[in-house]
Design an enzyme around this catalytic site. Structure first.
Site, PDB file in Angstrom:
ATOM      1  N   GLY A  29       5.067 -42.695 -62.621  1.00 45.57           N
ATOM      2  CA  GLY A  29       3.773 -42.486 -63.285  1.00 45.57           C
ATOM      3  C   GLY A  29       3.666 -41.083 -63.833  1.00 45.57           C
ATOM      4  O   GLY A  29       4.674 -40.382 -63.976  1.00 45.57           O
ATOM      5  N   ASN A  30       2.474 -40.662 -64.179  1.00 44.32           N
ATOM      6  CA  ASN A  30       2.268 -39.286 -64.635  1.00 44.32           C
ATOM      7  C   ASN A  30       0.904 -38.795 -64.171  1.00 44.32           C
ATOM      8  O   ASN A  30       0.153 -39.526 -63.549  1.00 44.32           O
ATOM      9  CB  ASN A  30       2.429 -39.189 -66.154  1.00 44.32           C
ATOM     10  CG  ASN A  30       1.406 -40.047 -66.880  1.00 44.32           C
ATOM     11  OD1 ASN A  30       0.212 -39.811 -66.790  1.00 44.32           O
ATOM     12  ND2 ASN A  30       1.879 -41.077 -67.571  1.00 44.32           N
ATOM     13  N   ARG A  31       0.596 -37.541 -64.504  1.00 47.03           N
ATOM     14  CA  ARG A  31      -0.588 -36.896 -63.931  1.00 47.03           C
ATOM     15  C   ARG A  31      -1.879 -37.130 -64.702  1.00 47.03           C
ATOM     16  O   ARG A  31      -2.882 -36.489 -64.438  1.00 47.03           O
ATOM     17  CB  ARG A  31      -0.376 -35.383 -63.897  1.00 47.03           C
ATOM     18  CG  ARG A  31       0.704 -34.914 -62.982  1.00 47.03           C
ATOM     19  CD  ARG A  31       0.776 -33.382 -63.125  1.00 47.03           C
ATOM     20  NE  ARG A  31       2.113 -32.893 -62.879  1.00 47.03           N
ATOM     21  CZ  ARG A  31       2.568 -32.582 -61.672  1.00 47.03           C
ATOM     22  NH1 ARG A  31       1.802 -32.708 -60.634  1.00 47.03           N
ATOM     23  NH2 ARG A  31       3.794 -32.128 -61.533  1.00 47.03           N
ATOM     24  N   SER A  32      -1.890 -37.995 -65.689  1.00 54.65           N
ATOM     25  CA  SER A  32      -3.112 -38.173 -66.488  1.00 54.65           C
ATOM     26  C   SER A  32      -4.281 -38.616 -65.597  1.00 54.65           C
ATOM     27  O   SER A  32      -4.137 -39.489 -64.747  1.00 54.65           O
ATOM     28  CB  SER A  32      -2.859 -39.228 -67.568  1.00 54.65           C
ATOM     29  OG  SER A  32      -4.081 -39.585 -68.159  1.00 54.65           O
ATOM     30  N   ALA A  39      -1.836 -41.781 -71.451  1.00 56.01           N
ATOM     31  CA  ALA A  39      -0.482 -41.218 -71.310  1.00 56.01           C
ATOM     32  C   ALA A  39       0.394 -42.363 -70.823  1.00 56.01           C
ATOM     33  O   ALA A  39       0.590 -42.551 -69.614  1.00 56.01           O
ATOM     34  CB  ALA A  39      -0.499 -40.069 -70.314  1.00 56.01           C
TER      35      ALA A  39
END
Ligand code: CTP
Length: 402
Positions: free
Chosen positions: A208-211, A276
């Site tokens: 995943g990512n930090r959005s 994102a």
């Protein structure tokens, strides 16, 4: 433009009230019907007689000022008006509006009115700069009120800075512009994607990512405040969204987001993709939790669908498509390339190099690039404020459509 329009002019107790008789005269000259409502404090700065004369109607201040056993109905008046402008709006009355206080006729009218309300704060420099003033302006915008920014210049206190009420001609232009453009988003259907996507490795692990989804949510709120209907396709975030006018479609993966967005896109007027989206997803997803002893030698990845590019291919001439670009280097030219490659009308660029911009934070710093080659840069602001800047840019795009 203003001929036959019914306009309530609300005046609160600030020195700039002296400009309002001229505004009323200009509105009348344009053919508008004007009803002036003033607070009792405002009467210290400008007389009801002057305003009644220029508007051609008795000025209202209290519920019971007729002396004949009847009362002034804020409900009827609220239904009568096509728009209401409150100018000057003092810090005190603005604070009341932001919490829904109704301790005088004008404030009651604000709560009863079904028409759009424009507000023009005017106060001393220090009061205007105070964090509570900034918060209240933001809150009123999110509640759907239309903000008329004060001008900068010499103030009654002798200080110089922002806080000065615009001149009557400028206020008239704002009102005319509002009837031309400000209602442009009312009833429009909007699609927004927001947040990250989680690409599963096994039932408990993901890529995943930090959005945080904050920018997308701020935009959803701003569109809804302007009377638009929003479909928010939201990746896995901790934000709770329970707001009228915003329909949330929760998704987890890029594939799910792709299906939700392409399905909704056919019905919308405007789509803004802030999500994102993970660009790659594991080829194989283990059905059971992968045990440590077994280990993972490598994770084979395949590309996810580019949602924005697909919408760009399907886009009709009467639709507006807006993308975001988060860049770390050669920002402007990368964003420009994305705008062209994905067939967008506008792209919002934020650079990870800018302090206060990007994932997780409440602020952002953006540059907007348009298809026609123009661009505008904005200073570091809260994501809620940035959302209104992006909306104005989109309103301009709609205004320029055939
Ligand atoms: N986007 C999308 N679907 C994807 C990837 C991106 O809809 N699979 C959208 C984002 O929501 C954003 C825009 O495309 O509006 C640009 O995303 P960004 O990550 O900056 O660009 P990419 O196209 O993924 O290119 P790169 O990661 O190489 O910069």
């Amino acid at each position: 433009m203003l001929k036959g329009k019914k306009i309530i002019v609300g005046i609160t107790g600030g020195i700039a009230a002296y400009k309002i008789p001229l505004l009323v005269r200009l509105l009348k000259k344009e053919g508008a019907e004007v009803q002036v409502v003033m607070t009792s404090f405002a009467k210290e700065f400008v007389t009801p007689l002057t305003l009644a004369t220029v508007s051609g109607r008795p000025v209202l201040t209290d519920f019971f000022d007729k002396g004949d056993g009847t009362w002034n109905s804020h409900v009827d008046l609220g239904l009568w008006a096509d728009a209401m402008i409150i100018a000057p709006l003092t810090a005190n009355s603005m604070a009341k509006m932001s919490v829904g206080m109704a301790d005088n006729f004008l404030m009651t009218l604000v709560l009863s009115a079904r028409c759009p309300i424009l507000f023009a704060p005017s106060m001393d420099f220090d009061m205007f700069q105070h964090p509570t003033t900034t918060e209240n302006i933001k809150k009123l915008q999110l509640l759907g009120y239309h903000y008329i920014e004060p001008a900068s210049g010499e103030l009654a206190s002798g200080l110089t800075g922002p806080g000065r009420l615009k001149e009557p001609e400028e206020l008239l232009a704002e009102i005319s512009f509002f009837f031309e453009q400000g209602l442009i988003l009312r009833g429009k259907k909007i699609l927004i994607s927001a947040g990250p996507t989680y690409e599963p490795i096994d039932p408990v692990r993901f890529i995943g990512n930090r959005s945080s989804g904050k920018m997308g949510l701020a935009l959803a709120k701003a569109f809804s405040a302007k009377g638009a209907e929003v479909e928010l396709v939201l990746g896995p975030v901790s934000l709770k969204v329970d707001l009228p006018g915003i329909h949330v479609v929760p998704v987890n993966t890029a594939e799910e987001m792709y299906h939700a967005c392409t399905k909704a896109f056919e019905k919308v007027d405007i789509a803004v993709m802030t999500a994102a989206v993970a660009d790659f997803t594991p080829v194989n997803v283990a059905s059971e939790k992968i045990k440590k002893e077994k280990g993972i030698e490598k994770i084979e990845l395949k590309p996810t669908p580019d949602i924005l590019a697909s919408l760009g291919k399907a886009k009709r001439d009467n639709q507006i498509l807006v993308g975001f670009a988060l860049e770390t280097d050669d920002e402007f030219s990368n964003a420009k390339k994305k705008l062209e490659r994905k067939n967008l009308d506008m792209i919002v660029l934020n650079s990870l190099k800018d302090e206060g911009a990007g994932f997780g934070v409440d602020t952002n710093k953006i540059t907007v690039l348009k298809k026609d080659g123009t661009s505008s840069s904005f200073p570091l602001k809260t994501k809620d404020s940035i959302a209104f800047d992006i909306l104005s840019e989109i309103e301009n795009l709609i205004g320029g459509m055939p």
